[in-house]
Design a protein around this motif. Structure first.
Motif, PDB file in Angstrom:
ATOM      1  N   ILE A 267       0.843  -1.207   0.000  1.00 11.99           N
ATOM      2  CA  ILE A 267       0.000   0.000   0.000  1.00 11.99           C
ATOM      3  C   ILE A 267       0.876   1.254   0.000  1.00 11.99           C
ATOM      4  O   ILE A 267       0.632   2.204  -0.746  1.00 11.99           O
ATOM      5  N   GLN A 268       1.919   1.223   0.810  1.00  9.92           N
ATOM      6  CA  GLN A 268       2.818   2.376   0.928  1.00  9.92           C
ATOM      7  C   GLN A 268       3.556   2.657  -0.384  1.00  9.92           C
ATOM      8  O   GLN A 268       3.656   3.811  -0.819  1.00  9.92           O
ATOM      9  N   LEU A 269       4.052   1.601  -1.045  1.00 14.64           N
ATOM     10  CA  LEU A 269       4.836   1.766  -2.265  1.00 14.64           C
ATOM     11  C   LEU A 269       3.985   1.726  -3.532  1.00 14.64           C
ATOM     12  O   LEU A 269       4.509   1.881  -4.638  1.00 14.64           O
ATOM     13  N   LYS A 270       2.673   1.497  -3.364  1.00 14.94           N
ATOM     14  CA  LYS A 270       1.721   1.470  -4.488  1.00 14.94           C
ATOM     15  C   LYS A 270       2.156   0.479  -5.569  1.00 14.94           C
ATOM     16  O   LYS A 270       2.260   0.814  -6.757  1.00 14.94           O
ATOM     17  N   THR A 271       2.420  -0.746  -5.153  1.00 13.62           N
ATOM     18  CA  THR A 271       2.833  -1.781  -6.099  1.00 13.62           C
ATOM     19  C   THR A 271       1.624  -2.624  -6.506  1.00 13.62           C
ATOM     20  O   THR A 271       0.521  -2.460  -5.988  1.00 13.62           O
ATOM     21  N   SER A 272       1.860  -3.556  -7.433  1.00 15.22           N
ATOM     22  CA  SER A 272       0.792  -4.453  -7.896  1.00 15.22           C
ATOM     23  C   SER A 272       0.846  -5.796  -7.168  1.00 15.22           C
ATOM     24  O   SER A 272       0.452  -6.829  -7.714  1.00 15.22           O
ATOM     25  N   GLU A 273       1.341  -5.795  -5.935  1.00 17.09           N
ATOM     26  CA  GLU A 273       1.533  -7.026  -5.172  1.00 17.09           C
ATOM     27  C   GLU A 273       0.269  -7.494  -4.449  1.00 17.09           C
ATOM     28  O   GLU A 273       0.220  -8.613  -3.951  1.00 17.09           O
ATOM     29  N   LEU A 274      -0.740  -6.648  -4.350  1.00 24.38           N
ATOM     30  CA  LEU A 274      -1.900  -6.975  -3.520  1.00 24.38           C
ATOM     31  C   LEU A 274      -2.614  -8.271  -3.919  1.00 24.38           C
ATOM     32  O   LEU A 274      -3.038  -9.021  -3.036  1.00 24.38           O
ATOM     33  N   PRO A 275      -2.814  -8.573  -5.204  1.00 27.35           N
ATOM     34  CA  PRO A 275      -3.469  -9.846  -5.533  1.00 27.35           C
ATOM     35  C   PRO A 275      -2.727 -11.058  -4.960  1.00 27.35           C
ATOM     36  O   PRO A 275      -3.352 -12.000  -4.460  1.00 27.35           O
ATOM     37  N   VAL A 276      -1.399 -11.017  -5.014  1.00 30.91           N
ATOM     38  CA  VAL A 276      -0.592 -12.128  -4.492  1.00 30.91           C
ATOM     39  C   VAL A 276      -0.760 -12.235  -2.980  1.00 30.91           C
ATOM     40  O   VAL A 276      -0.873 -13.334  -2.424  1.00 30.91           O
ATOM     41  N   ILE A 277      -0.784 -11.092  -2.316  1.00 31.38           N
ATOM     42  CA  ILE A 277      -0.906 -11.071  -0.850  1.00 31.38           C
ATOM     43  C   ILE A 277      -2.269 -11.592  -0.408  1.00 31.38           C
ATOM     44  O   ILE A 277      -2.368 -12.436   0.488  1.00 31.38           O
ATOM     45  N   TYR A 278      -3.327 -11.103  -1.061  1.00 31.66           N
ATOM     46  CA  TYR A 278      -4.673 -11.571  -0.698  1.00 31.66           C
ATOM     47  C   TYR A 278      -4.844 -13.060  -1.002  1.00 31.66           C
ATOM     48  O   TYR A 278      -5.503 -13.782  -0.254  1.00 31.66           O
ATOM     49  N   TYR A 279      -4.237 -13.519  -2.074  1.00 30.27           N
ATOM     50  CA  TYR A 279      -4.327 -14.949  -2.402  1.00 30.27           C
ATOM     51  C   TYR A 279      -3.661 -15.794  -1.318  1.00 30.27           C
ATOM     52  O   TYR A 279      -4.206 -16.817  -0.882  1.00 30.27           O
ATOM     53  N   ASN A 280      -2.498 -15.366  -0.868  1.00 35.31           N
ATOM     54  CA  ASN A 280      -1.807 -16.111   0.187  1.00 35.31           C
ATOM     55  C   ASN A 280      -2.574 -16.063   1.507  1.00 35.31           C
ATOM     56  O   ASN A 280      -2.554 -17.018   2.286  1.00 35.31           O
ATOM     57  N   ARG A 281      -3.250 -14.950   1.760  1.00 33.95           N
ATOM     58  CA  ARG A 281      -4.117 -14.888   2.945  1.00 33.95           C
ATOM     59  C   ARG A 281      -5.237 -15.926   2.818  1.00 33.95           C
ATOM     60  O   ARG A 281      -5.592 -16.593   3.803  1.00 33.95           O
ATOM     61  N   ALA A 282      -5.790 -16.064   1.622  1.00 36.47           N
ATOM     62  CA  ALA A 282      -6.849 -17.050   1.383  1.00 36.47           C
ATOM     63  C   ALA A 282      -6.334 -18.471   1.603  1.00 36.47           C
ATOM     64  O   ALA A 282      -7.048 -19.326   2.150  1.00 36.47           O
TER      65      ALA A 282
END
Length: 405
Positions: A267-282
């Motif tokens: 969120i801080q660096l505004k990267t496109s990593e969020l889909p990967v992070i949410y998937y791993n949370r799932a």
């Protein structure tokens, strides 16, 4: 011809001029010949333009695979190039509605599936076309000296290869020039890299940690990552890789802590990593049997992945969603999720993902009661595995055959 000292040459023989009269037939014949030549050249030009347009249009499907950059620099200063230069080159492109640009981690995974070594050969890298939906594979090698760099490249298409070399006074310079060449072949535009972009793969320890992870040495991998994060705590990939290692070790609380740090940085660096992070949370929720929360995180994965045209994580999310719905006996919804995942894998022409989804489709269709369609799905998976020589999926295919046949 007579030579005149210090002056040059002059004609000495008499010159006789002959004139000829062209008849109407010869003039007409010449005009017709000229016209035919123009027609032939114009037709050839049209064919060439059509072929070029057609080739570039076809390139817009499937995926772009940019391999790690080899280095012939005889020093330790450029050890970062192997993954770091690859990441910089990849960062100039983004996926669209029909074309996927694979991330550095996805590329390394494909290399593993294709048994492509770090010091890969041309014969080895051509296997990448079998295990992926690649329409273009980019190989490059850095050489030269400080302030005088050369980047040799081979652009491998499914049919043919383009070779060349670019020069510049900096590594970034040759990377940008190669990016322009790749863009001209794919029809994509080059993206300007944000000055605050954090290059995670420039650290050599990350490569060593990923190699340990690929050999299932998860604890050793995390030891390297811990050392890396002491000097570079903003390395999102390091945090995510550590989380993946903890998931493999079933240390789910530690995995969640690592993902929390990665989430804040994304969120801080505004990267496109969020889909990967949410998937791993799932995945963590799934392993904890918290299926409701897992589905919520998968919904977020797919939503954000769509915003980034990330077809791979859209497919991943629907594939895992299908497995969860299968576990809760919601068979028709499970089948719908698997079908959607298969359609998303089809966009990037991913044979591995498609084969795995077909196996799951076969199983859920069998449970629904359609034995004939279940058999068709399984045969389709078998055909892809045979044609693409995906031998690492043979055991999984056998497991599904035992469940269905």
């Amino acid at each position: 011809i007579k030579t005149q000292p210090r002056k040059g040459y002059v004609w000495t023989a008499p010159v006789i001029t002959h004139t000829t009269t062209k008849n109407k037939y010869s003039t007409l014949k010449t005009k017709v010949s000229d016209l035919m030549l123009v027609v032939v050249i114009s037709f050839a030009a049209i064919i060439l333009l059509y072929s070029t347009f057609k080739a570039e249009s076809e390139m817009l499907n499937g995926s772009l695979v940019i391999l790690p950059v080899k280095s012939e620099m005889n020093d330790n200063i450029h050890n970062w190039v192997y993954l770091g230069a690859m990441e910089r080159l990849i960062s100039h492109f983004s996926s669209d509605e029909s074309f996927a640009v694979l991330s550095p981690e996805d590329v390394l995974q494909i290399m593993k599936e294709a048994n492509v070594r770090k010091s890969y050969t041309q014969k080895e890298l051509l296997k990448i076309f079998n295990v992926s939906g690649a329409n273009l594979v980019v190989e490059s090698t850095l050489s030269g000296f400080m302030n005088d760099y050369q980047l040799k490249y081979n652009l491998y298409f499914r049919e043919g290869v383009n070779r060349g070399i670019v020069f510049d006074s900096s590594v970034n310079g040759v990377i940008e020039k190669l990016a322009s060449i790749v863009a001209s072949k794919t029809g994509n535009s080059i993206e300007q890299i944000n000055e605050h972009y954090h290059f995670d793969f420039s650290n050599e320890l990350l490569l060593k940690a990923i190699e340990k992870k690929e050999h299932y040495e998860y604890k050793a991998s995390n030891n390297l990552l811990a050392a890396l994060l002491i000097e570079d705590n903003e390395n999102i990939v390091a945090h995510r890789t550590m989380a993946a290692n903890f998931i493999a070790l079933r240390m789910l609380d530690d995995a969640e802590n690592s993902l929390n740090q990665a989430h804040q940085l994304a969120i801080q660096l505004k990267t496109s990593e969020l889909p990967v992070i949410y998937y791993n949370r799932a995945v963590i929720d799934y392993l904890r049997k918290d299926l409701v929360k897992a589905l919520e995180n998968l919904a977020l994965t797919e939503e954000i992945a769509k915003e980034h045209n990330d077809w791979l994580y859209q497919a991943y999310s629907n594939e895992l969603k299908g497995k969860i719905l299968l576990n809760t006996d919601e068979l028709k919804l499970a089948k719908a999720s698997f079908v959607q995942a298969m359609e998303q894998y089809a966009v990037i022409q991913c044979p591995v993902g498609t084969s795995l989804v077909l196996m799951n489709l076969s199983y859920v269709t069998k449970l629904i009661g359609d034995d004939l369609l279940a058999s068709d799905y399984l045969q389709h998976a078998n055909k892809i595995i045979d044609q693409r020589e995906l031998t690492f999926l043979t055991d999984e295919l056998t497991r599904f055959k035992n469940k269905i046949l």
